[in-house]
Structures are given as structure tokens and as C-alpha cells.
Scaffold this active site. Structure first.
Site, mmCIF file in Angstrom:
data_model
loop_
_atom_site.group_PDB
_atom_site.id
_atom_site.type_symbol
_atom_site.label_atom_id
_atom_site.label_comp_id
_atom_site.label_asym_id
_atom_site.label_seq_id
_atom_site.Cartn_x
_atom_site.Cartn_y
_atom_site.Cartn_z
ATOM 1 C CG HIS A 35 101.781 69.984 93.427
ATOM 2 N ND1 HIS A 35 101.169 70.915 92.630
ATOM 3 C CD2 HIS A 35 101.671 70.437 94.700
ATOM 4 C CE1 HIS A 35 100.691 71.891 93.381
ATOM 5 N NE2 HIS A 35 100.986 71.635 94.636
ATOM 6 C CD GLN A 155 103.957 74.345 103.699
ATOM 7 O OE1 GLN A 155 102.904 74.941 103.793
ATOM 8 N NE2 GLN A 155 104.263 73.583 102.656
#
Ligand code: AMP
Length: 290
Positions: A35, A155
Site C-alpha cells: 500500500h 481488479q
């Protein structure tokens, strides 16, 4: 760094920024170096335009199936905010589900092609939840650019398609997968693994890599051979159960069949496996670096 916990405050924050450039990084929290690499990339883009980085932390209930880990999903908000601060995030939007969704909501965004296979086949409704929440985040944040990880390759492809087909005025940037030193892709779900499962977890990445190498070196020539080669390489993960492996055309995610042409469009190898109850996914470039 601003912490924004509801949609109304987010609108106030966005309006106060006027036309200032904004880079968005949507996450479900439990932040790790995967992240934070997205935050760093977003920071670079924002700095070029004297703009802001906005991260979102939201464990989105609509993308979890009924037997999945929504309740158990880790939510270490204080640690997450610290990571955000350390990586130059200007504001974090961390709403609760009841603020994001009206109880009688009745509109969902469905992508009907790229989501048929791979994770879409194993997790019915998952990408409806993803598309709908990401669309809401794009509208709420009015970001100029959004950064997503290649770790979740399907995704990323689905979001690119949604942006193209629905004309969202936003640029999508894909970021490379960040891995542990043994090759395991960082994931918030790695924390669920037992030590024995953790020891075998990197085999998913290794099996993808050796299969890609065999294709590049033409030891494997057809999609069917690639499947067998991967299954053989992955079979040493005695604690794991393969969910799927596929070799696809990189942008359309169409399964390849027959001979893998060296002149083919970029290909991608993708796999998912259960280690106990923990489902891990990974992918790597096929014929061409992509
Ligand atoms: P998540 O919190 O799992 O919804 O992930 C939020 C974003 O981080 C998504 O765009 C993911 O693809 C990305 N991401 C998750 N793990 C990694 C990783 N190991 N490397 C790079 N990006 C990642």
C-alpha cells in the site's frame, strides 16, 4: 494530515480545495509496504502538479461474499494513519459502512466480461462490490488520478474498463507488486497464515515464475502445457489447494488456448490458491514484460 470520517466532511474538504490536482489511493487498510508504495507513487504524481494525495481506508462490505472474512478483516486504524502520515498522504477518508451505503440502496455497477473468469468465477458478486465502491469513491473524491496495485491484476483491468466504458474523468495508474524477500506478494491476508502455510506461500509466486520462464524459453508452447507445467510446479505446496491458474491476454483477460504465439499481445499468468481458509492471489507477466 486530515482525517475525514464521513461523506459530508469529504465534500467540504474537496470543495475547499477548488481545482487543485488530486491523487487517490483506495485501500481497505491493514496497510503494508504494498500500500505505501502506492502512496509514494501517488505522491510523485501529485507533486508534479502541486496537488494532494488522498488515501481511503474502507473495508467495503459489498465486495465480501457471505462466507468470507469481512468481520475478521484487520482494522488497525491508528497504525494505518501513522503509515499514511509517514508516506506523505495529505488526507485519509475512512468512513463507516452506514455512511457509504443507504439501507435501501438499489444500484450496482456490473462489469460483464472481464469478471467472468479468474477471481470473478470464484467470488460471485465480488467485482460488483468493487466497481460500485470504486465508482462512488471516484465521484466523492473527484480525483484526477488513482493508483491501484498489479497485485490485484483482474481488479486493475476491471477498473480500467469501468473508467473507459463509463467515461470517468480520471487516469488510472497500475503499480508493481511489492513482495517479501522470498517472493510472497505482500497482502493483509498473509497475517492469517500459520507458520507452516507461510513457509509454503511463496510457492505460488515461484510456480508462476517458472511457468513464465518455460514459456519464454519455448519449453512450454501451448496454453494447455502451461497449465500442466504450473500445476506440477505448484504441487509441492502440499498444504495448499489450487483455486485457479490461467494464462490470459493481458488487457482483455481472455483465456489463451492452443499455441502461445510469440507475436501475441502481452500475456499474463494468474493464479489463486487456498492455504487453509486463506485465499492468496498472484500474477506475473507472460511473454512480454508487462
Ligand atoms: P486492498 O487494501 O487489499 O484493497 O488493496 C488496496 C490497493 O493496494 C489495491 O490497489 C491493491 O492492488 C494494492 N496492493 C495490495 N497489495 C499490494 C502489493 N503487495 N503490492 C502492490 N500493491 C498492492
Amino acid at each position: 494530515m486530515d482525517l475525514i470520517t464521513n461523506k459530508a466532511d469529504l465534500q467540504t474538504w474537496v470543495n475547499a480545495k477548488g481545482g487543485r490536482y488530486r491523487a487517490l489511493v483506495p485501500t481497505m487498510g491493514a496497510l503494508h509496504r504494498g500500500h505505501t508504495s502506492l502512496f509514494d507513487l501517488a505522491r510523485l504524481h501529485a507533486d508534479e502538479k502541486a496537488g494532494d494525495v488522498l488515501a481511503t481506508i474502507f473495508v467495503n462490505p459489498t465486495q465480501f461474499g457471505p462466507s468470507e472474512d469481512y468481520d475478521a478483516y484487520p482494522r488497525p486504524l491508528e497504525e494505518d494513519l501513522k503509515e499514511c502520515r509517514q508516506h506523505g498522504v495529505d488526507a485519509v477518508f475512512a468512513p463507516v459502512a452506514s455512511d457509504m451505503y443507504a439501507p435501501n440502496r438499489s444500484i450496482t455497477i456490473t462489469e460483464s466480461n472481464l469478471t467472468r473468469g479468474l477471481c470473478g468465477a470464484s467470488r460471485p458478486g465480488h467485482f460488483d462490490g468493487v466497481c460500485t465502491v470504486v465508482a462512488k469513491l471516484f465521484l466523492l473524491t473527484r480525483a484526477d488520478v488513482a493508483v491501484f496495485g498489479e497485485k490485484d491484476y483482474q481488479q486493475l483491468a476491471v477498473i480500467r474498463r469501468m473508467v473507459r466504458d463509463l467515461d470517468f474523468p480520471i487516469e488510472i495508474i497500475g503499480a508493481p507488486t511489492v513482495r517479501e524477500s522470498d517472493g510472497l506478494a505482500l497482502s493483509s491476508r498473509n497475517a492469517y497464515l500459520s507458520s507452516a502455510e507461510r513457509a509454503q506461500a511463496p510457492i505460488l509466486h515461484r510456480a508462476l515464475q517458472v511457468t513464465a520462464e518455460a514459456i519464454r524459453e519455448r519449453r512450454v508452447k501451448t496454453a494447455q502445457e502451461a497449465r500442466l507445467y504450473f500445476e506440477e510446479a505448484f504441487s509441492v505446496a502440499s498444504l495448499a489447494r489450487l483455486d485457479y491458474f490461467d494464462i490470459v491476454e493481458a488487457s482483455t483477460l481472455q483465456s489463451l488456448s492452443g499455441e502461445i504465439s510469440l507475436a501475441a499481445e502481452a500475456t499474463r499468468l494468474l493464479a489463486a490458491a487456498f492455504y487453509g481458509k486463506t485465499r492468496l492471489i498472484d500474477n506475473c507477466a507472460g511473454l512480454r514484460g508487462n
